[in-house]
Design a protein around this motif. Sequence first.
Motif, PDB file in Angstrom:
ATOM      1  N   THR A 158      -5.797  11.514   4.731  1.00 55.64           N
ATOM      2  CA  THR A 158      -7.100  11.244   3.763  1.00 55.64           C
ATOM      3  C   THR A 158      -7.718   9.918   4.394  1.00 55.64           C
ATOM      4  O   THR A 158      -6.989   9.373   4.613  1.00 55.64           O
ATOM      5  N   PRO A 159      -8.518  10.671   4.920  1.00 52.59           N
ATOM      6  CA  PRO A 159      -9.554   9.107   5.959  1.00 52.59           C
ATOM      7  C   PRO A 159      -9.465   8.548   5.961  1.00 52.59           C
ATOM      8  O   PRO A 159      -9.278   7.072   6.657  1.00 52.59           O
ATOM      9  N   LYS A 160      -8.828   7.753   4.780  1.00 52.90           N
ATOM     10  CA  LYS A 160      -8.815   6.017   4.713  1.00 52.90           C
ATOM     11  C   LYS A 160      -7.630   5.599   5.563  1.00 52.90           C
ATOM     12  O   LYS A 160      -7.032   4.633   4.889  1.00 52.90           O
ATOM     13  N   VAL A 161      -6.804   6.792   4.910  1.00 53.74           N
ATOM     14  CA  VAL A 161      -5.559   6.257   5.142  1.00 53.74           C
ATOM     15  C   VAL A 161      -4.860   6.747   7.042  1.00 53.74           C
ATOM     16  O   VAL A 161      -5.072   6.189   7.433  1.00 53.74           O
ATOM     17  N   ALA A 162      -4.012   8.001   6.785  1.00 57.53           N
ATOM     18  CA  ALA A 162      -4.534   8.517   8.123  1.00 57.53           C
ATOM     19  C   ALA A 162      -3.594   7.540   9.476  1.00 57.53           C
ATOM     20  O   ALA A 162      -4.084   7.577  10.452  1.00 57.53           O
ATOM     21  N   GLY A 163      -2.866   7.038   8.704  1.00 56.07           N
ATOM     22  CA  GLY A 163      -2.174   6.359   9.970  1.00 56.07           C
ATOM     23  C   GLY A 163      -2.361   5.265   9.870  1.00 56.07           C
ATOM     24  O   GLY A 163      -1.004   3.901  10.165  1.00 56.07           O
ATOM     25  N   LYS A 164      -2.924   4.602   8.937  1.00 62.83           N
ATOM     26  CA  LYS A 164      -3.475   2.943   9.039  1.00 62.83           C
ATOM     27  C   LYS A 164      -2.046   2.268   8.464  1.00 62.83           C
ATOM     28  O   LYS A 164      -1.600   1.414   8.510  1.00 62.83           O
ATOM     29  N   GLY A 165      -1.826   3.025   7.586  1.00 62.89           N
ATOM     30  CA  GLY A 165      -0.517   2.081   6.939  1.00 62.89           C
ATOM     31  C   GLY A 165       0.725   1.844   7.538  1.00 62.89           C
ATOM     32  O   GLY A 165       1.389   0.788   7.021  1.00 62.89           O
ATOM     33  N   ILE A 166       0.587   3.356   8.637  1.00 61.66           N
ATOM     34  CA  ILE A 166       2.395   3.135   9.466  1.00 61.66           C
ATOM     35  C   ILE A 166       1.731   2.221  10.580  1.00 61.66           C
ATOM     36  O   ILE A 166       2.407   1.679  10.985  1.00 61.66           O
ATOM     37  N   GLN A 167       0.980   2.019  11.213  1.00 63.29           N
ATOM     38  CA  GLN A 167      -0.137   0.813  11.883  1.00 63.29           C
ATOM     39  C   GLN A 167       0.466  -0.483  11.233  1.00 63.29           C
ATOM     40  O   GLN A 167       0.991  -1.176  12.275  1.00 63.29           O
ATOM     41  N   TYR A 168      -0.150  -0.403   9.564  1.00 59.63           N
ATOM     42  CA  TYR A 168      -0.227  -1.938   9.774  1.00 59.63           C
ATOM     43  C   TYR A 168       1.622  -2.258   9.681  1.00 59.63           C
ATOM     44  O   TYR A 168       1.974  -3.905   9.636  1.00 59.63           O
ATOM     45  N   LEU A 169       2.563  -1.388   9.145  1.00 64.61           N
ATOM     46  CA  LEU A 169       3.816  -1.646   8.864  1.00 64.61           C
ATOM     47  C   LEU A 169       4.054  -1.682   9.634  1.00 64.61           C
ATOM     48  O   LEU A 169       4.901  -3.006  10.281  1.00 64.61           O
ATOM     49  N   ARG A 170       3.948  -1.132  11.207  1.00 64.17           N
ATOM     50  CA  ARG A 170       4.419  -1.671  12.627  1.00 64.17           C
ATOM     51  C   ARG A 170       4.164  -2.836  13.316  1.00 64.17           C
ATOM     52  O   ARG A 170       4.995  -3.565  13.928  1.00 64.17           O
ATOM     53  N   ASP A 171       2.318  -3.067  12.337  1.00 60.87           N
ATOM     54  CA  ASP A 171       2.325  -4.761  12.657  1.00 60.87           C
ATOM     55  C   ASP A 171       2.278  -5.410  13.058  1.00 60.87           C
ATOM     56  O   ASP A 171       2.788  -7.078  12.849  1.00 60.87           O
ATOM     57  N   HIS A 172       4.038  -5.339  11.399  1.00 62.73           N
ATOM     58  CA  HIS A 172       4.494  -6.641  10.801  1.00 62.73           C
ATOM     59  C   HIS A 172       5.991  -6.122  11.487  1.00 62.73           C
ATOM     60  O   HIS A 172       6.600  -7.012  10.111  1.00 62.73           O
ATOM     61  N   ASP A 173       6.340  -5.939  12.463  1.00 61.84           N
ATOM     62  CA  ASP A 173       7.308  -5.786  12.461  1.00 61.84           C
ATOM     63  C   ASP A 173       8.766  -4.998  12.053  1.00 61.84           C
ATOM     64  O   ASP A 173       9.619  -4.911  11.387  1.00 61.84           O
ATOM     65  N   ILE A 174       7.997  -3.841  11.344  1.00 60.97           N
ATOM     66  CA  ILE A 174       8.822  -3.032  10.311  1.00 60.97           C
ATOM     67  C   ILE A 174       8.934  -1.789  10.790  1.00 60.97           C
ATOM     68  O   ILE A 174       7.941  -1.321  11.998  1.00 60.97           O
ATOM     69  N   THR A 175      10.353  -1.119  11.738  1.00 61.07           N
ATOM     70  CA  THR A 175      10.491   0.393  11.810  1.00 61.07           C
ATOM     71  C   THR A 175       9.895   0.983  11.083  1.00 61.07           C
ATOM     72  O   THR A 175      10.289   1.097   9.839  1.00 61.07           O
ATOM     73  N   VAL A 176       9.577   2.303  11.703  1.00 54.62           N
ATOM     74  CA  VAL A 176       8.861   3.150  10.766  1.00 54.62           C
ATOM     75  C   VAL A 176       9.076   3.836  11.339  1.00 54.62           C
ATOM     76  O   VAL A 176       8.866   4.322  12.328  1.00 54.62           O
ATOM     77  N   ASP A 177      10.054   5.114  10.489  1.00 56.32           N
ATOM     78  CA  ASP A 177      10.627   6.759  11.400  1.00 56.32           C
ATOM     79  C   ASP A 177       9.666   7.640  10.238  1.00 56.32           C
ATOM     80  O   ASP A 177       9.682   7.415   8.791  1.00 56.32           O
ATOM     81  N   VAL A 178       8.707   8.430  10.759  1.00 56.56           N
ATOM     82  CA  VAL A 178       8.098   9.468  10.427  1.00 56.56           C
ATOM     83  C   VAL A 178       8.278  10.610  10.142  1.00 56.56           C
ATOM     84  O   VAL A 178       8.617  11.414  11.459  1.00 56.56           O
ATOM     85  N   GLY A 179       8.382  11.251   9.080  1.00 56.14           N
ATOM     86  CA  GLY A 179       8.437  12.762   9.934  1.00 56.14           C
ATOM     87  C   GLY A 179       9.925  13.726   9.016  1.00 56.14           C
ATOM     88  O   GLY A 179      10.124  15.317   8.908  1.00 56.14           O
ATOM     89  N   LEU A 180       9.881  12.958   8.028  1.00 57.55           N
ATOM     90  CA  LEU A 180      11.686  13.373   7.578  1.00 57.55           C
ATOM     91  C   LEU A 180      12.023  14.325   6.001  1.00 57.55           C
ATOM     92  O   LEU A 180      10.583  13.660   5.157  1.00 57.55           O
ATOM     93  N   MET A 181      11.498  15.307   6.678  1.00 59.12           N
ATOM     94  CA  MET A 181      11.261  16.586   5.203  1.00 59.12           C
ATOM     95  C   MET A 181      10.124  16.619   5.335  1.00 59.12           C
ATOM     96  O   MET A 181       9.708  16.798   4.008  1.00 59.12           O
ATOM     97  N   LYS A 182       9.311  16.653   6.792  1.00 56.71           N
ATOM     98  CA  LYS A 182       7.903  16.479   6.372  1.00 56.71           C
ATOM     99  C   LYS A 182       7.854  18.288   5.403  1.00 56.71           C
ATOM    100  O   LYS A 182       6.537  18.007   4.623  1.00 56.71           O
ATOM    101  N   GLU A 183       8.803  18.819   5.663  1.00 55.58           N
ATOM    102  CA  GLU A 183       7.763  20.369   4.935  1.00 55.58           C
ATOM    103  C   GLU A 183       7.917  20.552   3.416  1.00 55.58           C
ATOM    104  O   GLU A 183       6.771  21.080   3.411  1.00 55.58           O
TER     105      GLU A 183
END
Lengths: 376, 376
Positions: B114-139
């Motif tokens: 969704t254009p309103k999200v599209a990575g912004k949620g992930i970035q926000y978490l990383r900007d707040h020093d949280i480790t973020v792993d993306v792609g587990l069981m993606k399919e």
Amino acid sequence: MSDIIMSKSDKKWMELALEIAERGAGYVSPNPMVGCVIVSADGQKIGQGYHERYGQPHAERNAVDSVNNPELLKGATVYVTLEPCAHHGNTPPCCELLADLPISRVVIAMEDPTPKVAGKGIQYLRDHDITVDVGLMKEEAQQLNEFFLHYQTHNRPFVTLKIAQTLDGYIAAPDGDSEWISGPESRAFVHKWRSQYDAVMVGRNTALLDNPRLTVRHVEGRQPKRIVIDGPLDLPRDLNLFTDQYEEKTIVLTHNKEKFENEADPMLNMLQSDYFRGQTLLVDEKGGHTDLDEAMRELAHLPVTSILVEAGQNLASALLRQRLVDKVECFIAPKMLGGGTKSVMGVGINRMSEIMEFRDVQWRQVGNDLLFTGYL
Amino acid sequence: MSDIIMSKSDKKWMELALEIAERGAGYVSPNPMVGCVIVSADGQKIGQGYHERYGQPHAERNAVDSVNNPELLKGATVYVTLEPCAHHGNTPPCCELLADLPISRVVIAMEDPTPKVAGKGIQYLRDHDITVDVGLMKEEAQQLNEFFLHYQTHNRPFVTLKIAQTLDGYIAAPDGDSEWISGPESRAFVHKWRSQYDAVMVGRNTALLDNPRLTVRHVEGRQPKRIVIDGPLDLPRDLNLFTDQYEEKTIVLTHNKEKFENEADPMLNMLQSDYFRGQTLLVDEKGGHTDLDEAMRELAHLPVTSILVEAGQNLASALLRQRLVDKVECFIAPKMLGGGTKSVMGVGINRMSEIMEFRDVQWRQVGNDLLFTGYL
């Protein structure tokens, strides 16, 4: 299911006997496939054999001949997939062969329904003080010899209709092209089947439009007879079925009596260097078509005990309409045409209550395709 | 396949998150299904939740609220099947909710396109020093939300065509009867699907001849919208779709502008005690038929994100012809009709080279039937 109780090792040896019996597929017809395993009193396999080719020794003879140390036959058990024969045919009766041995037990998967045998082999063995157990893996043994058993019971060939269609049931595109709907794995199945059935059958249209060879390629195996229904007897002489190295295996069925009688004249044939070396059979006409019921009876006389029909819509539907199909093997490819030639059309069904339901259905994935197997 | 390396326990927790996410099927549209699991630093599950119903809290909120001892959140890992949202919708952004917790890591199955999200949620978490792993069981996560993802990407509903046919591709006998080709297990599948798709669609002929209800019976679940294409807008008022307790869930699509404008008059409707309480949509005509392409765009606006088409030959073939079908679910019964109504006819294909090939094909046995699933 068998109602007799057998040990695990009994089952193991009968499984082996069934497995080796199948090696005769395509070669022993009109005889059944039979396998035989001999196990010593201390549980070691000391011999095995199968009926390899029509006219050659039976499974029991081959198994006995394979025993290196005849001493070990004392108290041995013989596993055989079909009741040993009780009549003098091309070979002496197997029940006598076995009764002359110092064995103590014979395990038989199923009785031979042939009138000349039908329990006489079993009785002979019992009369000679051998323990006989009948019925172990009976269903598997019946499955193995479904062609033989059907032929013995109904006096006509076992007929399997093979179809290769799209998901939506089309066997050819609107422009008539029917090549490569199913995948290579499915085609390999068909070639294997051709080596196992006595004959492959097509109709006039398929012979004319596809000019098929109907030979076994891609796999090892015996070449089948090739039957083509050519009512008017005017298919062109240059088709593969009439000109290739298996020409003598081609059988033409016609209802054109006049033309048949002309062409069948042996003197005329001899004068022609390119006369057809196959066989032409005359059968009656029925409603403008070759009478398929009579055709099956004529083929049974040759004998042809099993036929793989690789026909198009017309012949497939006609056989279904006349209830001459015993089994359907239908490959379904994961594709849609949404038009063209339907696999089956016009079998005389009008209402849901008349629908043809299959028995003993099996669905198997073969490559990307799905293979349906069912009995009618 | 994901290219990130995760531990076995990571996979276990994400599997659980996916499993609970699916409980929202049918209830959260047009939102995606989302599941969330929270695991303490010492590897114990301390919370879980899923998005239960559209307009209600997101999975992350429910999972956080389920934690009994907030102390355990220190150093915890959050598993979530979709990127946490980054925008204020009906609820505050989930990325902020998570970033405010003393957790150390978030594992995300897939980005939210969704254009309103599209990575912004992930970035926000990383900007707040949280480790973020993306792609587990993606399919698996993409599969779970195939309707949502398709709708987001194409701005039209995900369309599944359901077919119940005989082996030879017929959906009705020559006398028109189409009932009970497939077995009870197959019908239970269809009712389950009805509860998961936003809407079920039929054409005019099916509505008229079968008078279907298209409701969820036999299984628990939400009742779907029911779409009927009625070009001339003259289906009889007493059909089940227009009179039963789910009348308000019925959507009629018509291209009869004149009649539509008459019937849509709210003053006139109010005067009639039996006015149709569902919805009627006007779309353009195309070649004498309701323009299906436009119909899909109109339905997307409602929003309808997914449609299960339970149509007869005409609508099924028209949708395929216009390439509006995304997935086919085809039940094949082990029966033959050899005549009647074909499942699909006339999709504009003439040659083998134009054949429609399915992707990601699955063949499954369901009762005595075979269920084919494939994507176009």
